[in-house]
Design a protein around this motif. Structure first.
Motif, PDB file in Angstrom:
ATOM      1  N   LEU A 143     -26.888 -57.199 -55.739  1.00 22.63           N
ATOM      2  CA  LEU A 143     -25.580 -56.671 -56.152  1.00 22.63           C
ATOM      3  C   LEU A 143     -25.458 -55.210 -55.760  1.00 22.63           C
ATOM      4  N   VAL A 183     -22.332 -62.177 -62.319  1.00 26.10           N
ATOM      5  CA  VAL A 183     -23.552 -61.681 -61.661  1.00 26.10           C
ATOM      6  C   VAL A 183     -24.752 -62.550 -62.007  1.00 26.10           C
ATOM      7  N   ILE A 207     -25.457 -65.296 -59.565  1.00 23.92           N
ATOM      8  CA  ILE A 207     -25.887 -65.044 -58.183  1.00 23.92           C
ATOM      9  C   ILE A 207     -27.343 -65.505 -58.056  1.00 23.92           C
ATOM     10  N   MET A 224     -23.793 -59.484 -53.199  1.00 19.25           N
ATOM     11  CA  MET A 224     -22.383 -59.384 -53.557  1.00 19.25           C
ATOM     12  C   MET A 224     -22.020 -57.919 -53.790  1.00 19.25           C
ATOM     13  N   ILE A 245     -19.439 -55.614 -55.838  1.00 21.64           N
ATOM     14  CA  ILE A 245     -18.440 -55.591 -56.918  1.00 21.64           C
ATOM     15  C   ILE A 245     -17.915 -54.180 -57.055  1.00 21.64           C
ATOM     16  N   SER A 280     -18.310 -66.163 -58.452  1.00 26.26           N
ATOM     17  CA  SER A 280     -19.670 -65.819 -57.998  1.00 26.26           C
ATOM     18  C   SER A 280     -19.883 -66.222 -56.538  1.00 26.26           C
ATOM     19  N   GLN A 281     -18.965 -67.039 -55.997  1.00 26.48           N
ATOM     20  CA  GLN A 281     -19.114 -67.458 -54.598  1.00 26.48           C
ATOM     21  C   GLN A 281     -18.433 -66.495 -53.622  1.00 26.48           C
ATOM     22  N   SER A 282     -17.737 -65.500 -54.156  1.00 29.68           N
ATOM     23  CA  SER A 282     -17.090 -64.507 -53.291  1.00 29.68           C
ATOM     24  C   SER A 282     -18.126 -63.456 -52.874  1.00 29.68           C
ATOM     25  N   GLU A 283     -17.985 -62.915 -51.664  1.00 32.05           N
ATOM     26  CA  GLU A 283     -18.921 -61.875 -51.220  1.00 32.05           C
ATOM     27  C   GLU A 283     -18.560 -60.525 -51.815  1.00 32.05           C
ATOM     28  N   ARG A 284     -17.268 -60.396 -52.166  1.00 31.77           N
ATOM     29  CA  ARG A 284     -16.793 -59.086 -52.631  1.00 31.77           C
ATOM     30  C   ARG A 284     -15.707 -59.291 -53.675  1.00 31.77           C
TER      31      ARG A 284
END
Ligand code: ADE
Length: 246
Positions: free
Chosen positions: A31, A153, A156, A1, A3, A104-108
């Motif tokens: 991350l 986080v 993840i 991910m 952030i 938490s399911q978003s890539e960005r």
């Protein structure tokens, strides 16, 4: 991910993101974290990011132009997915475990953090979601975003050492967590409950479940409405509430 954060005090993230699980998540490659300085998108000598509120009143309001310019620059790279953009404000959706799971399911994720009295309302056009930590006002949007980032986080996969940790703890099943103990078994006359020393795993599991139910009923009865309860749980709660009211 990936952030990213956009704020006027990007160095506030150094300690939290450079320590413990947040640091380990980056070292493991789960991350990537970048903190942008909103002042990099100002054009005056004083690098101004805020101004007086129209209509009068106390405090300063964050200007929308640098926020839009920063957003456009940060999201220009077509090779990266478009971020889920999160604003932090007491006027947002209440933050909870379900929202942490969603994020938490978003890539960005891109967090836009305000200070002072707030952010020019027009900047909220960039928000996919506005999140509130609760019914109180913080001076720092960075602080609010760090709470959200931490809760996201740790969800993840692979970030927490014990994979079950994030699943078993409070809220994941809709209940507060049961009490935990470690050595010594007796401390200043206060003893660990016998069942935890018994080696009887079924009894331990039942005790923990009942402690979770009792704690939730006492401290957060609102959670019981949506909790995942079976017939044994309901029976225990009926008895517990009857004896509490006796
Ligand atoms: N910024 C200031 N107060 C806040 C709150 N309660 N939640 C999220 N962001 C904030």
């Amino acid at each position: 991910m990936l952030i990213e954060t956009l704020s006027t005090f990007p160095n506030m993230y150094d300690s939290v993101m450079g320590t413990s699980i947040m640091k380990r998540a980056q070292d493991k490659g789960a991350l990537q974290f970048r903190a942008y300085d909103l002042r990099d998108w100002t054009h005056d000598r004083h690098r101004t990011t805020d101004d007086d509120p129209y209509g009068g009143g106390h405090g300063l309001v964050m200007k929308c132009e640098p926020i839009f310019e920063a957003y456009e620059a940060i999201t220009r790279d077509a090779a990266l997915p478009k971020p889920t953009t999160v604003f932090l404000s007491p006027c947002g959706r209440s933050f909870d475990d379900a929202l942490a799971t969603e994020l938490s399911q978003s890539e960005r994720l891109l967090f836009v953090c305000g200070h002072y009295e707030g952010i020019d309302e027009r900047a909220y056009a960039l928000a996919d979601v506005t999140v509130s930590l609760g019914d109180y006002v913080l001076t720092s949007g960075e602080l609010a975003s760090m709470v959200v980032i931490d809760a996201v986080v740790r969800k993840i996969p692979g970030v927490l050492g014990a994979e079950l940790g994030a699943v078993e703890e409070s809220f994941a099943g809709g209940l507060l967590e049961y009490p935990q103990y470690t050595r010594p078994a007796s401390f200043r006359g206060s003893c660990v409950p016998d069942v935890l020393l018994s080696g009887n795993h079924a009894a331990i599991a039942r005790w923990r479940r009942e402690q979770s139910l009792a704690r939730t009923a006492q401290l957060r009865p609102d959670l019981l409405r949506c909790a995942d309860l079976d017939e044994a749980d309901r029976r225990f709660l009926r008895n517990f509430l009857e004896s509490a009211h006796a």
